[in-house]
Design a protein around this motif. Sequence first.
Motif, PDB file in Angstrom:
ATOM      1  N   ALA A 175      34.188  40.634  38.909  1.00 34.87           N
ATOM      2  CA  ALA A 175      35.408  41.391  39.216  1.00 34.87           C
ATOM      3  C   ALA A 175      35.156  42.888  39.108  1.00 34.87           C
ATOM      4  O   ALA A 175      35.802  43.672  39.788  1.00 34.87           O
ATOM      5  CB  ALA A 175      36.543  40.974  38.294  1.00 34.87           C
ATOM      6  N   THR A 176      34.205  43.297  38.254  1.00 35.97           N
ATOM      7  CA  THR A 176      33.923  44.724  38.100  1.00 35.97           C
ATOM      8  C   THR A 176      33.226  45.278  39.339  1.00 35.97           C
ATOM      9  O   THR A 176      33.607  46.332  39.848  1.00 35.97           O
ATOM     10  CB  THR A 176      33.068  44.986  36.842  1.00 35.97           C
ATOM     11  N   LEU A 229      39.382  36.941  35.081  1.00 39.91           N
ATOM     12  CA  LEU A 229      38.192  37.711  35.442  1.00 39.91           C
ATOM     13  C   LEU A 229      38.103  38.958  34.574  1.00 39.91           C
ATOM     14  O   LEU A 229      39.098  39.622  34.310  1.00 39.91           O
ATOM     15  CB  LEU A 229      38.228  38.102  36.924  1.00 39.91           C
ATOM     16  N   VAL A 264      37.213  42.740  33.582  1.00 38.96           N
ATOM     17  CA  VAL A 264      37.131  44.065  34.194  1.00 38.96           C
ATOM     18  C   VAL A 264      36.551  45.010  33.143  1.00 38.96           C
ATOM     19  O   VAL A 264      37.102  45.143  32.062  1.00 38.96           O
ATOM     20  CB  VAL A 264      38.526  44.552  34.654  1.00 38.96           C
ATOM     21  N   VAL A 309      46.766  44.631  41.954  1.00 36.29           N
ATOM     22  CA  VAL A 309      45.635  43.787  42.331  1.00 36.29           C
ATOM     23  C   VAL A 309      44.744  43.527  41.117  1.00 36.29           C
ATOM     24  O   VAL A 309      44.338  42.386  40.850  1.00 36.29           O
ATOM     25  CB  VAL A 309      44.798  44.461  43.450  1.00 36.29           C
ATOM     26  N   ILE A 310      44.469  44.593  40.365  1.00 37.61           N
ATOM     27  CA  ILE A 310      43.579  44.485  39.202  1.00 37.61           C
ATOM     28  C   ILE A 310      44.218  43.639  38.109  1.00 37.61           C
ATOM     29  O   ILE A 310      43.553  42.810  37.475  1.00 37.61           O
ATOM     30  CB  ILE A 310      43.181  45.887  38.696  1.00 37.61           C
ATOM     31  N   ILE A 334      36.481  45.459  42.269  1.00 36.12           N
ATOM     32  CA  ILE A 334      36.922  46.702  41.620  1.00 36.12           C
ATOM     33  C   ILE A 334      36.154  47.913  42.156  1.00 36.12           C
ATOM     34  O   ILE A 334      36.755  48.836  42.704  1.00 36.12           O
ATOM     35  CB  ILE A 334      36.796  46.626  40.077  1.00 36.12           C
ATOM     36  N   LEU A 357      43.762  40.090  38.977  1.00 38.67           N
ATOM     37  CA  LEU A 357      42.407  39.615  38.677  1.00 38.67           C
ATOM     38  C   LEU A 357      42.264  39.271  37.196  1.00 38.67           C
ATOM     39  O   LEU A 357      41.672  38.256  36.843  1.00 38.67           O
ATOM     40  CB  LEU A 357      41.369  40.670  39.059  1.00 38.67           C
ATOM     41  N   LYS A 358      42.823  40.147  36.339  1.00 33.60           N
ATOM     42  CA  LYS A 358      42.737  39.897  34.898  1.00 33.60           C
ATOM     43  C   LYS A 358      43.512  38.642  34.515  1.00 33.60           C
ATOM     44  O   LYS A 358      43.090  37.884  33.651  1.00 33.60           O
ATOM     45  CB  LYS A 358      43.243  41.108  34.121  1.00 33.60           C
ATOM     46  N   GLY A 369      32.565  36.941  46.806  1.00 33.82           N
ATOM     47  CA  GLY A 369      33.041  36.753  45.436  1.00 33.82           C
ATOM     48  C   GLY A 369      32.002  37.216  44.437  1.00 33.82           C
ATOM     49  O   GLY A 369      30.921  37.650  44.792  1.00 33.82           O
ATOM     50  N   LYS A 416      43.802  36.079  36.267  1.00 34.09           N
ATOM     51  CA  LYS A 416      42.998  34.924  36.692  1.00 34.09           C
ATOM     52  C   LYS A 416      41.815  34.691  35.752  1.00 34.09           C
ATOM     53  O   LYS A 416      40.994  33.831  35.985  1.00 34.09           O
ATOM     54  CB  LYS A 416      42.475  35.132  38.119  1.00 34.09           C
TER      55      LYS A 416
END
Length: 191
Positions: free
Chosen positions: A103-104, A36, A38, A27-28, A108, A31-32, A100, A34
Amino acid sequence: MEFSLKEILSAFMVLFAVIDITGSTPVIIGLKEKGLKVEPGKAAVLSTAIFLLFLFLGDAILSLFGVDIESFAVAGSIIILILAGEMILDVEIFKYNGPGGSATIVPIIFPLIAGAGALTTVLSLRAEYHVVNIITAIVLNMVIVYFVLRYLNLAERILGKGGVYILRKFFGIILLAIAVKLFTANITTLF
């Protein structure tokens, strides 16, 4: 203060399984990919603060609603049982439909690291373990969270998709056993 290596290890394993940072790596990574950002340090520090606040203020919150720790532990054991079921059966019962944003912070820290299941678990552990051992287990878990987030691509390469899958199943079984123990240890005090 009762410092116990056995309690630390046990609480560590419970939290490691519930937080499931290794299981969250796909999942993480998504996100990266995309774009985003972290932030591993921020995620670990804020998650630790949330866990500690809930560990110490959770009782006050419960007392506002007239709930004792044993009742909360039984309720927590049911949540842990459901989380274990998700991990073992590859089903999603808890939907992560949060707002939304960063992301952190979302998703997360909440709900992936310090979600409802993990917070419930922290408070439930108070019925079984000394606070100093729970704090140690939280800090050790956050160190692992930091390193997994910091070296995310390396962790995925080392574990591989199969390794992440096996870890998830293994910790699902551990969580199931812990849920049963937590339930049986606390249900008798309620009657």
